[in-house]
Design a protein around this motif. Structure first.
Motif, PDB file in Angstrom:
ATOM      1  N   LEU A  96      30.610  35.677  33.679  1.00 40.45           N
ATOM      2  CA  LEU A  96      30.603  35.409  35.113  1.00 40.45           C
ATOM      3  C   LEU A  96      29.791  36.463  35.850  1.00 40.45           C
ATOM      4  CD1 LEU A  96      31.588  33.915  37.663  1.00 40.45           C
ATOM      5  CD2 LEU A  96      33.646  35.355  37.559  1.00 40.45           C
ATOM      6  N   LEU A  97      30.012  37.719  35.520  1.00 34.69           N
ATOM      7  CA  LEU A  97      29.241  38.800  36.155  1.00 34.69           C
ATOM      8  C   LEU A  97      27.745  38.642  35.892  1.00 34.69           C
ATOM      9  CD1 LEU A  97      31.493  41.919  35.532  1.00 34.69           C
ATOM     10  CD2 LEU A  97      30.774  41.003  37.736  1.00 34.69           C
ATOM     11  N   GLN A  98      27.392  38.306  34.667  1.00 36.75           N
ATOM     12  CA  GLN A  98      25.982  38.131  34.354  1.00 36.75           C
ATOM     13  C   GLN A  98      25.381  36.971  35.127  1.00 36.75           C
ATOM     14  OE1 GLN A  98      26.280  37.852  30.068  1.00 36.75           O
ATOM     15  NE2 GLN A  98      25.753  40.014  29.805  1.00 36.75           N
ATOM     16  N   SER A  99      26.125  35.863  35.233  1.00 36.55           N
ATOM     17  CA  SER A  99      25.635  34.715  36.009  1.00 36.55           C
ATOM     18  C   SER A  99      25.491  35.073  37.479  1.00 36.55           C
ATOM     19  CB  SER A  99      26.590  33.533  35.875  1.00 36.55           C
ATOM     20  OG  SER A  99      26.605  33.056  34.569  1.00 36.55           O
ATOM     21  N   CYS A 116      24.970  37.900  38.799  1.00 34.34           N
ATOM     22  CA  CYS A 116      23.901  38.882  39.016  1.00 34.34           C
ATOM     23  C   CYS A 116      22.537  38.350  38.572  1.00 34.34           C
ATOM     24  CB  CYS A 116      24.213  40.171  38.274  1.00 34.34           C
ATOM     25  SG  CYS A 116      25.654  41.025  38.916  1.00 34.34           S
ATOM     26  N   GLY A 117      22.528  37.108  38.092  1.00 34.03           N
ATOM     27  CA  GLY A 117      21.266  36.512  37.662  1.00 34.03           C
ATOM     28  C   GLY A 117      20.772  37.031  36.340  1.00 34.03           C
ATOM     29  N   SER A 164      41.958  44.214  42.878  1.00 34.78           N
ATOM     30  CA  SER A 164      41.859  44.852  44.193  1.00 34.78           C
ATOM     31  C   SER A 164      40.425  44.887  44.703  1.00 34.78           C
ATOM     32  CB  SER A 164      42.436  46.271  44.156  1.00 34.78           C
ATOM     33  OG  SER A 164      41.643  47.119  43.346  1.00 34.78           O
ATOM     34  N   GLN A 165      39.464  44.989  43.801  1.00 38.35           N
ATOM     35  CA  GLN A 165      38.070  45.095  44.223  1.00 38.35           C
ATOM     36  C   GLN A 165      37.279  43.825  43.985  1.00 38.35           C
ATOM     37  OE1 GLN A 165      36.302  48.669  42.736  1.00 38.35           O
ATOM     38  NE2 GLN A 165      38.082  49.888  43.259  1.00 38.35           N
ATOM     39  N   GLY A 166      37.899  42.861  43.343  1.00 39.15           N
ATOM     40  CA  GLY A 166      37.211  41.613  43.041  1.00 39.15           C
ATOM     41  C   GLY A 166      36.368  41.749  41.789  1.00 39.15           C
ATOM     42  N   LEU A 167      36.164  40.621  41.129  1.00 42.36           N
ATOM     43  CA  LEU A 167      35.376  40.619  39.902  1.00 42.36           C
ATOM     44  C   LEU A 167      33.885  40.618  40.178  1.00 42.36           C
ATOM     45  CD1 LEU A 167      37.230  37.911  37.774  1.00 42.36           C
ATOM     46  CD2 LEU A 167      37.224  40.365  37.407  1.00 42.36           C
ATOM     47  N   LEU A 168      33.507  40.163  41.361  1.00 49.65           N
ATOM     48  CA  LEU A 168      32.106  39.892  41.641  1.00 49.65           C
ATOM     49  C   LEU A 168      31.461  40.963  42.498  1.00 49.65           C
ATOM     50  CD1 LEU A 168      32.567  36.120  42.456  1.00 49.65           C
ATOM     51  CD2 LEU A 168      31.567  37.066  40.384  1.00 49.65           C
ATOM     52  N   PRO A 169      30.161  41.160  42.324  1.00 51.94           N
ATOM     53  CA  PRO A 169      29.444  42.063  43.224  1.00 51.94           C
ATOM     54  C   PRO A 169      29.437  41.486  44.635  1.00 51.94           C
ATOM     55  CG  PRO A 169      27.931  41.015  41.671  1.00 51.94           C
ATOM     56  CD  PRO A 169      29.314  40.592  41.302  1.00 51.94           C
TER      57      PRO A 169
END
Length: 143
Positions: free
Chosen positions: A134-137, A139-140, A61-66
């Protein structure tokens, strides 16, 4: 911090639940398994399914990505693929639950069910590692 990131912090909670299930899972070498073992395994698996459903629902619902990374095609495609795995993981967990021999003390059936659970656990852990990567990538953060 987004709810999805907080959800990933719950990964340790999921691991703890998996460990808890493992404590109640009978050893396939045992001559007989008590009904209490079967009940406790099913209680723990049901709790895990509830936690996973909520965790996956939040991610979907909120997506995996920032925010900024969600429109980046380098990350959005992988995020969609990972989200698409959620239903299969829940189906796999349901299969594990269906394999638990509630009315049998057969060591062979318990061994098979335990193997199914081990396979599910590996898939879930690989899925969560991929999401965290994926989140780490996105977010750099390459740590």
């Amino acid at each position: 911090m987004s709810a999805v990131n907080v959800g990933h912090e719950r990964y340790n909670e999921l691991l703890d639940q998996l460990e808890s299930i493992g404590q109640w899972w009978p050893d396939g070498r045992e001559a007989s398994v008590s009904a209490m073992n079967a009940r406790e395994v099913m209680i723990r698996l049901t709790e895990l399914r509830t936690v996973l459903k909520g965790h996956f629902r939040t991610e979907e619902s909120q997506g995996l990505l920032p925010n900024g990374a969600s429109s980046d095609p380098r990350f959005s495609r992988e995020a969609e693929q990972l989200s698409a795995q959620h239903a299969g993981l829940l189906d796999r967990l349901n299969s594990v639950m269906n394999s638990v021999p509630l009315t049998s003390d057969s060591a062979q059936l318990w061994s098979i069910a335990k193997e199914h659970f081990g396979d599910f656990r590996k898939q879930l852990e690989a899925h969560e590692r991929a999401e965290i990567g994926l989140l780490q990538s996105a977010c750099g953060d390459n740590s």
